[in-house]
Motif scaffolding. Structure first.
Motif, PDB file in Angstrom:
ATOM      1  N   PHE A 108       0.796  -1.233   0.000  1.00 36.28           N
ATOM      2  CA  PHE A 108       0.000   0.000   0.000  1.00 36.28           C
ATOM      3  C   PHE A 108       0.824   1.277   0.000  1.00 36.28           C
ATOM      4  O   PHE A 108       0.331   2.326  -0.398  1.00 36.28           O
ATOM      5  CB  PHE A 108      -0.986   0.013   1.180  1.00 36.28           C
ATOM      6  CG  PHE A 108      -0.347   0.134   2.539  1.00 36.28           C
ATOM      7  CD1 PHE A 108       0.004   1.378   3.049  1.00 36.28           C
ATOM      8  CD2 PHE A 108      -0.119  -0.993   3.308  1.00 36.28           C
ATOM      9  CE1 PHE A 108       0.571   1.487   4.296  1.00 36.28           C
ATOM     10  CE2 PHE A 108       0.447  -0.895   4.560  1.00 36.28           C
ATOM     11  CZ  PHE A 108       0.803   0.357   5.054  1.00 36.28           C
ATOM     12  N   TRP A 109       2.059   1.258   0.431  1.00 32.17           N
ATOM     13  CA  TRP A 109       2.845   2.493   0.470  1.00 32.17           C
ATOM     14  C   TRP A 109       3.555   2.785  -0.848  1.00 32.17           C
ATOM     15  O   TRP A 109       4.374   3.680  -0.939  1.00 32.17           O
ATOM     16  CB  TRP A 109       3.829   2.500   1.642  1.00 32.17           C
ATOM     17  CG  TRP A 109       4.825   1.389   1.695  1.00 32.17           C
ATOM     18  CD1 TRP A 109       6.045   1.340   1.060  1.00 32.17           C
ATOM     19  CD2 TRP A 109       4.714   0.172   2.421  1.00 32.17           C
ATOM     20  NE1 TRP A 109       6.690   0.161   1.346  1.00 32.17           N
ATOM     21  CE2 TRP A 109       5.892  -0.581   2.202  1.00 32.17           C
ATOM     22  CE3 TRP A 109       3.739  -0.372   3.249  1.00 32.17           C
ATOM     23  CZ2 TRP A 109       6.113  -1.831   2.761  1.00 32.17           C
ATOM     24  CZ3 TRP A 109       3.971  -1.617   3.810  1.00 32.17           C
ATOM     25  CH2 TRP A 109       5.137  -2.320   3.566  1.00 32.17           C
ATOM     26  N   ALA A 141      -3.787   5.141   2.638  1.00 31.20           N
ATOM     27  CA  ALA A 141      -3.653   3.784   2.075  1.00 31.20           C
ATOM     28  C   ALA A 141      -3.534   2.750   3.193  1.00 31.20           C
ATOM     29  O   ALA A 141      -4.068   1.650   3.074  1.00 31.20           O
ATOM     30  CB  ALA A 141      -2.430   3.723   1.147  1.00 31.20           C
ATOM     31  N   ALA A 145      -5.988  -0.345   3.770  1.00 31.40           N
ATOM     32  CA  ALA A 145      -5.423  -1.700   3.745  1.00 31.40           C
ATOM     33  C   ALA A 145      -5.776  -2.507   4.991  1.00 31.40           C
ATOM     34  O   ALA A 145      -5.799  -3.741   4.937  1.00 31.40           O
ATOM     35  CB  ALA A 145      -3.908  -1.632   3.578  1.00 31.40           C
TER      36      ALA A 145
END
Length: 147
Positions: A108-109, A141, A145
């Protein structure tokens, strides 16, 4: 000038060979210890210097207390490799004998990221930037997530 990690291992000569195969390291120097083993193996790895040394009892007698991960029951340090092609770097390390701890995946990063352990107990993360996210985008994010 710079920061140079020194990794204590149980067989520095084998570790040097592993890092050459796994990460394409270039050996710069190898200095044997007087009683056997290796007291200094210097490698260039992704533009940085890494030093390897055996766990040498004669150095402990001089006050050097660094020990290999097996003695410690694991490692307190992770070495991070930021690379242009994470899949290629990952596959090469696994083929050389590293063990996957967190499989390589898009996270997600904004990176392709994975974590592995080398045969000497040291842990490495491998990452490739896929998209640049600012801090707020990463926080958002992360929230998404974990839902």
């Amino acid at each position: 000038m710079g920061l140079t990690p020194i990794l204590v291992v149980e067989d520095a000569a084998k570790a040097i060979d592993f890092y050459k195969r796994a990460f394409g390291a270039k050996e710069i120097a190898r200095i044997a210890a007087p009683g056997g083993g290796l007291m200094h193996g210097r490698l260039e790895l992704f533009g940085s210097i890494v030093v390897l040394m055996d766990d040498l009892p004669e150095l402990r007698a001089m006050g050097v207390t660094a020990r290999p991960p097996a003695f410690l029951g694991g490692t307190p340090v992770t070495l991070h490799l930021q690379v242009a092609d994470a899949r290629s770097a990952w596959d090469r390390a696994i083929a050389a004998g590293a063990i996957s701890l967190i499989p390589l995946a898009d996270v997600f990063w904004g990176e392709r990221y994975g974590r592995l352990r080398d045969p000497f107990g040291h842990e490495w993360t491998i990452a490739q930037m896929l998209q640049h996210l600012d801090d707020d985008q990463v926080r958002q994010a992360a929230i998404a997530a974990t839902r």
